[in-house]
Design a protein around this motif. Structure first.
Motif, short mmCIF file in Angstrom:
data_model
loop_
_atom_site.label_atom_id
_atom_site.label_comp_id
_atom_site.label_asym_id
_atom_site.label_seq_id
_atom_site.Cartn_x
_atom_site.Cartn_y
_atom_site.Cartn_z
N PRO A 1 37.69 55.73 51.52
CA PRO A 1 38.30 55.13 50.34
C PRO A 1 37.26 54.75 49.30
O PRO A 1 36.23 54.18 49.64
N GLU A 2 37.52 55.12 48.06
CA GLU A 2 36.61 54.75 46.99
C GLU A 2 36.93 53.34 46.52
O GLU A 2 38.06 52.88 46.63
N LYS A 3 35.93 52.66 45.98
CA LYS A 3 36.14 51.32 45.47
C LYS A 3 37.04 51.37 44.24
O LYS A 3 36.97 52.30 43.45
N LYS A 4 37.87 50.36 44.10
CA LYS A 4 38.70 50.26 42.90
C LYS A 4 37.85 49.69 41.78
O LYS A 4 36.99 48.87 42.00
N LYS A 5 38.12 50.15 40.57
CA LYS A 5 37.38 49.64 39.41
C LYS A 5 38.15 48.47 38.82
O LYS A 5 39.37 48.50 38.72
N LEU A 6 37.43 47.48 38.43
CA LEU A 6 38.02 46.27 37.87
C LEU A 6 37.10 45.78 36.76
O LEU A 6 35.90 45.66 36.96
N SER A 7 37.66 45.53 35.59
CA SER A 7 36.83 44.99 34.52
C SER A 7 37.00 43.47 34.51
O SER A 7 38.12 42.96 34.51
N VAL A 8 35.89 42.78 34.56
CA VAL A 8 35.88 41.32 34.67
C VAL A 8 35.03 40.74 33.55
O VAL A 8 33.92 41.20 33.31
N LEU A 9 35.56 39.71 32.91
CA LEU A 9 34.79 38.94 31.92
C LEU A 9 34.52 37.58 32.52
O LEU A 9 35.44 36.86 32.89
N VAL B 1 32.86 46.80 40.05
CA VAL B 1 33.11 45.91 38.93
C VAL B 1 32.32 46.34 37.71
O VAL B 1 31.18 46.78 37.82
N GLU B 2 32.96 46.21 36.58
CA GLU B 2 32.28 46.39 35.31
C GLU B 2 32.24 45.00 34.69
O GLU B 2 33.06 44.66 33.85
N PRO B 3 31.30 44.14 35.16
CA PRO B 3 31.29 42.77 34.66
C PRO B 3 30.67 42.67 33.28
O PRO B 3 29.79 43.44 32.92
N GLY C 1 47.18 39.83 28.06
CA GLY C 1 47.93 39.72 29.31
C GLY C 1 47.06 39.73 30.55
O GLY C 1 47.58 39.70 31.67
N ALA C 2 45.75 39.76 30.39
CA ALA C 2 44.84 39.76 31.54
C ALA C 2 45.04 38.50 32.36
O ALA C 2 45.46 37.46 31.84
N MET C 3 44.72 38.58 33.64
CA MET C 3 44.74 37.38 34.47
C MET C 3 43.57 36.51 34.04
O MET C 3 42.42 36.97 34.02
N ILE C 4 43.86 35.27 33.65
CA ILE C 4 42.81 34.33 33.26
C ILE C 4 42.79 33.22 34.30
O ILE C 4 43.80 32.55 34.53
N VAL C 5 41.64 33.07 34.94
CA VAL C 5 41.47 32.08 35.99
C VAL C 5 40.46 31.05 35.52
O VAL C 5 39.33 31.40 35.17
N GLY C 6 40.88 29.80 35.52
CA GLY C 6 39.98 28.71 35.16
C GLY C 6 39.02 28.42 36.30
O GLY C 6 39.41 28.43 37.47
#
Length: 167
Positions: free
Chosen positions: A41-49, A72-74, A120-125
């Protein structure tokens, strides 16, 4: 072994990369005799700020995000205004880790502005404020969730699970 760590020695029967399979997402399974090719399985890509004025926290969170097994593309921002400006210039992220107390624009103001812009991105404090009433204030700005800082791998996995990202 923790996610993100690599083993220094091959284990008999474990998957081993083969130069002929480079980029194919396949690895040789087995110990050589009767070995077969299997999809890995390849890693899933996720863009994170990662938005925090503390460079140490930004570094810790970047490392943690990379250790949970997600490609991750941080990107980092040192305050809420920089985060808002990134979205205004057309950048988008799947997940925003937002600090509360920052110069220029704090996390509450930035979250409100992002939601007003239709983000609409998930924003986590991610905050050092620990009282429930303080976290409720931050949540009311439009957060999807809120945790104390720094995050742990367990909490980050919980966040990713809520996003339906398999690690």
């Amino acid at each position: 072994m923790m996610p993100g760590e690599t083993m220094s020695k091959q284990v008999a029967g474990a998957a081993s990369p083969d130069p002929r399979s480079a980029g194919s997402g396949k690895a040789m399974m087995g110990n050589g005799a009767g070995a077969s090719w299997a999809a890995v399985p390849e890693k899933k890509k996720l863009s994170v700020l990662i938005v925090d004025d503390d460079s140490t926290i930004r570094t810790i969170h970047t490392i943690l995000v990379n250790r949970v097994g997600v490609e991750v593309e941080p990107k980092v921002a040192e305050n809420g205004q920089v985060a808002v400006d990134l979205f205004r210039t057309g950048e988008s992220f799947d997940l925003v880790l937002m600090d509360w107390e920052m110069p220029v624009m704090n996390g509450i103001e930035a979250t409100r502005e992002l939601r007003k812009m239709g983000v609409g991105a998930m924003i986590v404090g991610v905050t050092s404020h620990s009282m429930d009433t303080e976290k409720e204030t931050f949540m009311a700005a439009g957060l999807d969730d809120c945790y104390g800082k720094p995050l742990s791998i367990k909490i980050l996995k919980n966040i990713l699970e809520k996003m339906k990202i398999d690690d």
